[in-house]
Design an enzyme around this catalytic site. Structure first.
Site, PDB file in Angstrom:
ATOM      1  N   GLU A 260     -67.531  39.651  -0.912  1.00  0.00           N
ATOM      2  CA  GLU A 260     -67.830  40.962  -1.476  1.00  0.00           C
ATOM      3  C   GLU A 260     -67.835  40.880  -3.003  1.00  0.00           C
ATOM      4  O   GLU A 260     -66.962  40.259  -3.605  1.00  0.00           O
ATOM      5  CB  GLU A 260     -66.802  41.993  -1.017  1.00  0.00           C
ATOM      6  CG  GLU A 260     -67.149  43.397  -1.463  1.00  0.00           C
ATOM      7  CD  GLU A 260     -66.210  44.456  -0.910  1.00  0.00           C
ATOM      8  OE1 GLU A 260     -66.464  45.630  -1.171  1.00  0.00           O
ATOM      9  OE2 GLU A 260     -65.228  44.103  -0.230  1.00  0.00           O
TER      10      GLU A 260
ATOM     11  N   ASP B 168     -63.189  39.066   2.494  1.00  0.00           N
ATOM     12  CA  ASP B 168     -62.894  40.298   1.764  1.00  0.00           C
ATOM     13  C   ASP B 168     -61.744  39.955   0.830  1.00  0.00           C
ATOM     14  O   ASP B 168     -60.590  39.870   1.252  1.00  0.00           O
ATOM     15  CB  ASP B 168     -62.494  41.413   2.732  1.00  0.00           C
ATOM     16  CG  ASP B 168     -62.138  42.695   2.010  1.00  0.00           C
ATOM     17  OD1 ASP B 168     -62.783  43.005   0.981  1.00  0.00           O
ATOM     18  OD2 ASP B 168     -61.209  43.388   2.459  1.00  0.00           O
TER      19      ASP B 168
ATOM     20  N   ASP C  18     -59.077  44.719   6.388  1.00  0.00           N
ATOM     21  CA  ASP C  18     -59.495  43.526   5.632  1.00  0.00           C
ATOM     22  C   ASP C  18     -60.302  42.569   6.513  1.00  0.00           C
ATOM     23  O   ASP C  18     -61.259  41.948   6.059  1.00  0.00           O
ATOM     24  CB  ASP C  18     -58.263  42.804   5.072  1.00  0.00           C
ATOM     25  CG  ASP C  18     -57.339  43.746   4.339  1.00  0.00           C
ATOM     26  OD1 ASP C  18     -57.628  44.080   3.182  1.00  0.00           O
ATOM     27  OD2 ASP C  18     -56.339  44.170   4.946  1.00  0.00           O
TER      28      ASP C  18
END
Length: 162
Positions: A67, A7, A141
């Site tokens: 992501e 992330d 996260d």
């Protein structure tokens, strides 16, 4: 197969490494790589690059899932800063010879919960269930990184079955 989910963030980058063997998922390690807000942009991206490179060299993933960049029209600077983080994370993967796949946040949420607009708490519960964790993954996260890794594993598995 060992997958590193990331992330990306300029302040905090979450990571999670999951093994899949004989259809069993196992959490290997999860954590965060941080940079100091007071450092220059160059120092911050160097810190993230070094941290992600360390994770790659120590845990030796077979692939990386990341992501996709998302930009809200009211906050374009956030997307630009996120782009710096994604770029150096991709560089670390390329330097290690690791393939990178990226997934949209809505695709990750839909894969884990069936709802592309699911709240973070629902995603955390799905991760806790799938990895048989005694508690919810924290911080957010780390939970997001694990969600990205799980999404990659499931999508890859589906593609191999067809």
């Amino acid at each position: 197969m060992r997958i590193l989910g990331i992330d990306p963030g300029l302040n905090i980058t979450g990571y999670g490494v999951i093994d899949i063997q004989d259809r069993q998922l196992q959490l290997v390690e999860a954590g965060i790589v941080c940079s100091k807000r007071t450092d220059t942009l160059a120092q911050r991206v160097a810190e993230i690059h070094a941290g992600v490179s360390d994770v790659i060299s120590i845990l030796k993933p077979d692939g990386m899932a990341l992501e996709q960049l998302y930009s809200h029209y009211e906050r374009p600077q956030t997307a630009i800063l996120m782009g710096h983080a994604r770029g150096i994370i991709c560089l670390a993967a390329a330097q290690a010879g690791i393939d990178v796949q990226d997934y949209a946040a809505t695709q990750i949420k839909k894969t884990l919960t069936g709802n592309g607009r699911a709240p973070k708490s629902q995603v955390q519960l799905a991760i806790q269930r799938e990895l048989q964790l005694s508690q919810l993954p924290e911080p957010a996260d780390v939970a997001d990184a694990l969600a990205i890794a799980l999404t990659h594993i499931w999508i890859t598995k589906l593609q191999l079955q067809t």
